[in-house]
Design an enzyme around this catalytic site. Structure first.
Site, PDB file in Angstrom:
ATOM      1  N   CYS A 111     -10.331   0.955  -5.400  1.00 11.09           N
ATOM      2  CA  CYS A 111     -10.514   1.948  -4.345  1.00 11.09           C
ATOM      3  C   CYS A 111     -10.050   1.459  -2.984  1.00 11.09           C
ATOM      4  CB  CYS A 111     -11.994   2.330  -4.258  1.00 11.09           C
ATOM      5  SG  CYS A 111     -12.672   3.006  -5.773  1.00 11.09           S
ATOM      6  N   GLU A 119      -9.526  -2.485  -2.132  1.00  8.52           N
ATOM      7  CA  GLU A 119      -9.358  -3.917  -1.897  1.00  8.52           C
ATOM      8  C   GLU A 119      -7.898  -4.355  -1.813  1.00  8.52           C
ATOM      9  OE1 GLU A 119     -13.037  -3.057  -4.397  1.00  8.52           O
ATOM     10  OE2 GLU A 119     -10.944  -2.433  -4.359  1.00  8.52           O
TER      11      GLU A 119
END
Length: 824
Positions: free
Chosen positions: A461, A463
């Site tokens: 999502c 990183e």
């Protein structure tokens, strides 16, 4: 405006309908893609037992082997024996050891909860993310339960957790959620596709054999390294066999095919699968097929979600250009293949436990981010034709995945900003945008090289990661900041029942200054971050002991050179990335307490704590006040509140930094929630910012929106300035800012240009990562009432897109409550 030639397959400034989301038919200009979409959408989500049974068979057959050999042989056994399928209209083939939209089971990681749900919480009766399963499948899974008792990675971790660590986790009070890697495999990674495209599987196998041939037989680690190499070779043999099996299946299907056109396609599919089973790709078709197989092999091995696709436009562009210049295919033929691959990405699915799905709704395998744009290793803009084709393909398919990530920077071409804005304005949650101007310095700060920092991809999502070089344990836990404030004002006790939880650091009524409250918060933060690190490291060791990953290792730089599996520290970069949840809830709570209790002294500490303990009952005037614009709230470019957000943000980062993990790496903080702000809120009592018990806490680094009030009232520019005051560079595991606009706000050329100006402001304020919903509150409410009308309506949850009707009621409510912004 100066006209430029079209870039990609359609003009860069082509406008789709604004706010349409996924609710449209015949999205793609290619009829095959629309047929594939219809077929895939119509297929139900199911659970499949084959992989679990085959793994169990292999473990029994090789019971005396080491774990590394046992797993490598099990992996090969699955690939050689699992049923395979080729579906109508497909040009790109491959599955994850389960049929289309069927979830395989991974008993070597965790099986107890699976069997418990079969017996007590049937998947088909779930309110969220239901799955179908035959009686045969359920019984087959139950039949292997006894064999796996005491053998799973989950049990290895739980066996060494202290009582405090269990109580601290989602299994207890939920100070931190550890469920993703306790119940599932490690994802949030990516292989080096460039290396595979250069060598092919036969070349990769040769590189392992060459390293093994020069091992020093007298070295102390000779046997250990030899075992790693042999495991890699076993895994590679299984992969190559698997692809050849697909080649044979396609050829056999061609013999029975009545349609001359489909027969020709099947023969081509067979030829491509046979070639890429050993060789480097010759053209774009080969490359897309090899890419699909290679990624599926990671999913078959690891059960890890958020296995991502790297910088797709960078490694695909050379072979795209070569194919185009050779005349082997034209741009539209390659666009169709690209969209075939996108539809294929929809079909892998992952069964998650019933608790997890309440917060992480959506049945995708979990976040296949695909990164485009950004600078190259030379620091110059690296966008190309493939960058634009990816955006076109996403707009033509409008699926949960891939999660397209556009890297922006100070010199991003205007054409790419226009294309990005136009796709975002469709309203299905793609793409998300990342900011090179802060992501690259953040990457450098934790020890990556300049070349690798400039070459970053996005995994999952949020990183930042380096494809094929990093085993980062991103998303390792979700840690609650609001609980630190709760403990800080109540001497380490829970407000709800007064039970002692953490260290005794004083009561709010005893603090003479606001700084004493901050000091108590800081002490609670240090204590509980240390507990989180201890528990996470135990999970890390458990996966190393029980779940080696030889296939992933063979395509990860460093592992072959070191003779080490990724789980043992073989990758070049070995981080652990936990994230904090609820920074705005904490900031606004601190702001209210500072103003009312310590500065104005209009509310006593005793009264305020009593209001919280009673969940604001009997304290209506105070409840309305803290939710009003009379208070200083984060998100309004108000330094009073924003400085407290910085304090909470930095407190968490400071306590995480410097910790080490068992793979020889360091901890890197992130500050975001994805959707974990909802379950964290469900286990959080009333908080000083004006939340009532069980409401979601603030999402990611976005401002507070309680059920009665949005605390950001000054518009998008003020939000950007507030969020920009946080030190995003320090949060190397990522940050995330969610935005929500009505379609009318961003419609037309004026709306588009205002939106582009916001993207420029995001870059200028050095906000690492933003995601957008272009949808009205009224439409979301109508979708709640009439879900049958909105089956394909995608929304951006936080970090990922999902079908709104598939989300839990609590998560739907959180999206509805987010502030609707305008540029007025």
């Amino acid at each position: 405006m100066k006209k430029v030639k079209p870039i990609g397959t359609i003009p860069y400034d082509f406008e789709w309908n604004v706010g349409e989301s996924g609710c449209a038919d015949n999205l793609s200009p290619y009829p095959r893609i629309n047929k594939l979409l219809d077929y895939a959408h119509a297929m139900p989500f199911t659970v499949d037992h084959q992989r679990a049974v085959l793994v169990t068979e292999a473990y029994k057959q090789n019971a005396s082997d080491s774990t590394k050999f046992k797993w490598a042989k099990a992996y090969k056994h699955v690939l050689e024996n699992v049923n395979i399928n080729i579906y109508p209209h497909e040009l790109i083939i491959g599955e994850i050891a389960a049929p289309m939209k069927a979830a395989p089971i991974f008993p070597e990681i965790s099986i107890g909860w699976v069997c418990d749900e079969i017996r007590n919480f049937p998947w088909e009766e779930r309110e969220v993310d239901p799955y179908e399963a035959t009686d045969e499948t359920k019984q087959a899974i139950l039949d292997i339960e006894e064999f796996w008792k005491g053998k799973t990675a989950e049990e290895a971790a739980l066996g060494v957790f202290t009582p405090e660590e269990i109580e601290f986790s989602h299994l207890g009070t939920g100070i931190a959620f550890l469920n993703l890697y306790l119940h599932g495999g490690i994802g949030h990674t990516s292989i080096r596709y460039e290396r595979l495209f250069k060598l092919g599987y036969a070349g990769v196998k040769k590189s392992v054999e060459e390293e093994m041939a020069v091992l020093d037989t007298a070295a102390a680690d000779y046997a250990e390294k030899k075992e790693v190499y042999e495991s890699m070779l076993i895994a590679l043999d299984g992969c190559m066999t698997y692809m050849k099996r697909y080649s044979k299946l396609a050829a056999d299907m061609a013999k029975e095919e009545a349609s001359a056109e489909r027969k020709e396609e099947l023969l081509k599919i067979s030829e491509v699968a046979e070639w890429v089973s050993e060789n480097a790709p010759r053209d774009f078709w080969d490359a897309v097929q090899l890419f699909t197989f290679a990624t599926n092999f990671i999913l078959i091995e690891s059960n890890g979600h958020s296995v991502s696709y790297g910088r797709f436009d960078q490694y695909m562009y050379p072979i795209y250009k070569q194919t185009l210049e050779s005349g082997a295919m034209d741009k539209h033929q390659m666009q169709e293949l690209l969209e075939c691959a996108f539809v294929k990405m929809l079909t892998p699915t992952k069964l998650r436990d019933r608790i997890t799905v309440m917060s992480n709704s959506g049945r995708g395998m979990g976040g296949e981010s695909l990164t485009i744009g950004g600078v190259g290793t030379d620091g110059e803009d690296a966008s190309n034709d493939m960058t634009y084709m990816v955006l076109d393909g996403s707009a033509h398919t409008r699926l949960m995945v891939p999660w397209v990530c556009v890297r922006l920077h100070n010199k991003t071409p205007f054409e790419l900003k226009v294309k990005t804005a136009n796709v975002i304005r469709i309203g299905y949650g793609h793409p998300k945008v990342f900011n090179d101007e802060v992501a690259i310095p953040s990457s450098l700060a934790i020890g990556r090289t300049m070349a690798d920092s400039r070459d970053y991809q996005v995994v999952g999502c949020v990183e930042i990661d380096v494809a094929g070089k990093e085993y980062g344990w991103h998303d390792s836990s979700y840690f609650s900041m609001p609980k630190m404030l709760e403990f800080a004002i109540n001497d380490g006790k829970w407000l709800q029942d007064g039970k002692q939880a953490g260290p005794q650091t004083g009561h709010l009524k005893d603090f003479k200054t606001f700084e004493e409250l901050q000091a108590a918060f800081d002490k609670q933060m240090k204590y509980w971050v240390d507990v989180m690190v201890s528990a996470t490291n135990k999970m890390d060791l458990a996966h190393a002991q029980r779940k080696p990953l030889p296939y992933l290792s063979v395509l990860m730089d460093g592992c072959i050179e070191k003779g080490k599996d990724v789980v043992d520290g073989g990758a070049l970069y070995n981080y652990t990335g936990p994230q904090a949840v609820g920074v705005a809830t904490t900031a606004d709570g601190l702001s209210v307490l500072k103003k009312l209790v310590f500065e104005d002294k209009t509310v006593s500490a005793e009264t305020f704590v009593e209001a919280l303990k009673s969940n604001w009952e009997g304290h209506d005037a105070l409840y309305q006040l803290v939710n009003s614009d009379k208070m200083h709230h984060y998100g309004n470019d108000d330094d009073y509140a924003d400085e407290l957000a910085k304090f909470a943000f930095n407190s968490y980062c400071e306590k995480v930094e410097g910790n080490t993990n068992p793979r020889g790496g360091t901890y890197v903080p992130g500050v975001y929630s994805v959707s974990a702000n909802v379950p964290h809120g469900q286990v959080q009592w009333a908080s000083p910012d004006g939340r009532k018990a069980n409401e979601p806490v603030s999402d990611c680094v976005s401002p507070v929106h309680t059920y009665v009030s949005s605390h950001d009232i000054s518009g998008p520019t003020a939000i950007a300035k507030s969020v920009g005051k946080l030190d995003h560079e320090r949060a190397g595991n990522g940050t995330l800012l969610n935005w929500k606009f009505t379609p009318a706000t961003v419609s037309g050329i004026t709306g588009r240009n205002n939106f582009i100006a916001l993207l420029d402001e995001i870059v200028a304020q050095k906000i690492m990562h933003s995601q957008f919903n272009i949808i009205s509150k009224d439409k979301l409410i109508d979708a709640q009432k009439h879900p049958e009308k909105y089956k394909n309506m995608l929304v951006r949850v936080a970090g990922y897109s999902a079908y709104f009707v598939d989300l839990s009621p609590a998560l739907q409510a959180d999206l509805i409550a987010r502030t609707e912004l305008s540029f007025e």
